[in-house]
Motif scaffolding. Sequence first.
Motif, PDB file in Angstrom:
ATOM      1  N   VAL A  26       0.839  -1.200   0.000  1.00  0.00           N
ATOM      2  CA  VAL A  26       0.000   0.000   0.000  1.00  0.00           C
ATOM      3  C   VAL A  26       0.878   1.255   0.000  1.00  0.00           C
ATOM      4  O   VAL A  26       0.620   2.208  -0.745  1.00  0.00           O
ATOM      5  CB  VAL A  26      -0.962  -0.003   1.209  1.00  0.00           C
ATOM      6  CG1 VAL A  26      -1.599   1.349   1.416  1.00  0.00           C
ATOM      7  CG2 VAL A  26      -2.015  -1.084   1.025  1.00  0.00           C
ATOM      8  N   SER A  30       0.907   3.782  -3.127  1.00  0.00           N
ATOM      9  CA  SER A  30       0.474   5.168  -2.935  1.00  0.00           C
ATOM     10  C   SER A  30       1.591   6.159  -3.211  1.00  0.00           C
ATOM     11  O   SER A  30       1.328   7.297  -3.594  1.00  0.00           O
ATOM     12  CB  SER A  30      -0.092   5.368  -1.535  1.00  0.00           C
ATOM     13  OG  SER A  30       0.886   5.091  -0.564  1.00  0.00           O
ATOM     14  N   ILE A  37      -2.173  12.599  -4.230  1.00  0.00           N
ATOM     15  CA  ILE A  37      -2.915  12.174  -3.042  1.00  0.00           C
ATOM     16  C   ILE A  37      -2.888  13.260  -1.976  1.00  0.00           C
ATOM     17  O   ILE A  37      -3.909  13.551  -1.350  1.00  0.00           O
ATOM     18  CB  ILE A  37      -2.368  10.838  -2.498  1.00  0.00           C
ATOM     19  CG1 ILE A  37      -2.689   9.706  -3.473  1.00  0.00           C
ATOM     20  CG2 ILE A  37      -2.935  10.532  -1.113  1.00  0.00           C
ATOM     21  CD1 ILE A  37      -2.027   8.388  -3.145  1.00  0.00           C
ATOM     22  N   LEU A  47      -6.084   7.354   3.748  1.00  0.00           N
ATOM     23  CA  LEU A  47      -4.996   6.434   3.443  1.00  0.00           C
ATOM     24  C   LEU A  47      -4.156   6.180   4.692  1.00  0.00           C
ATOM     25  O   LEU A  47      -3.788   5.039   4.987  1.00  0.00           O
ATOM     26  CB  LEU A  47      -4.131   6.983   2.306  1.00  0.00           C
ATOM     27  CG  LEU A  47      -3.077   6.058   1.737  1.00  0.00           C
ATOM     28  CD1 LEU A  47      -3.695   4.768   1.223  1.00  0.00           C
ATOM     29  CD2 LEU A  47      -2.329   6.759   0.602  1.00  0.00           C
ATOM     30  N   SER A 154      -7.343   1.864   0.567  1.00  0.00           N
ATOM     31  CA  SER A 154      -6.195   2.082  -0.319  1.00  0.00           C
ATOM     32  C   SER A 154      -6.625   2.106  -1.778  1.00  0.00           C
ATOM     33  O   SER A 154      -6.181   2.961  -2.548  1.00  0.00           O
ATOM     34  CB  SER A 154      -5.157   0.987  -0.111  1.00  0.00           C
ATOM     35  OG  SER A 154      -4.730   0.975   1.216  1.00  0.00           O
ATOM     36  N   ALA A 157      -8.422   5.345  -2.491  1.00  0.00           N
ATOM     37  CA  ALA A 157      -7.472   6.473  -2.575  1.00  0.00           C
ATOM     38  C   ALA A 157      -6.706   6.446  -3.893  1.00  0.00           C
ATOM     39  O   ALA A 157      -6.521   7.498  -4.530  1.00  0.00           O
ATOM     40  CB  ALA A 157      -6.505   6.442  -1.407  1.00  0.00           C
TER      41      ALA A 157
END
Length: 163
Positions: A26, A30, A37, A47, A154, A157
């Motif tokens: 994750v 990300s 984000i 997140l 996750s 996001a």
Amino acid sequence: MIEGLELWSEFNVAMVGATAALAGLVIVASSVNIAEIVKTRSLTARLAAGIAALVLAIVGSGIGLVPNMSPAWFGILLGFAAVGAGFFQVQATRAIFADHDPAAQAKLAKSIFGFLPIAAYVAGAVVTTVGHPAGLFLVAAGCILAIVTGIVVSWVALVEVLR
């Protein structure tokens, strides 16, 4: 030691490994779009809460592997870990409700979803503190819920940032 905790060792070993790997994935996934984000406070907070839930599962399962753990200490340590993860979910909830984007929908559902694993861990912590083995099932439910919420949050996001 809580009677029967040793029977959960294989489950705890599997959960520590699975959630640690998932948390790492994750974070790496990300990081690819981290600049986008962080532009949305609610996505960043959600997140972080999702990762905190995965860390809670790692810590909870790791605590379950400590030999000769008394029920009181097991529950107390689980409770502290759940409160720590809860802090991130509170921040995510605040960010969700502060989001004035018209596309932001289902704010209450998003918030409640994030609290599910934390609630299961808190309940498990309380029940195991008094030495009742049923608390271990609540802790296991919390671990599984942490994985589910971590994955869902996750994914959301990572998809939302590209819209």
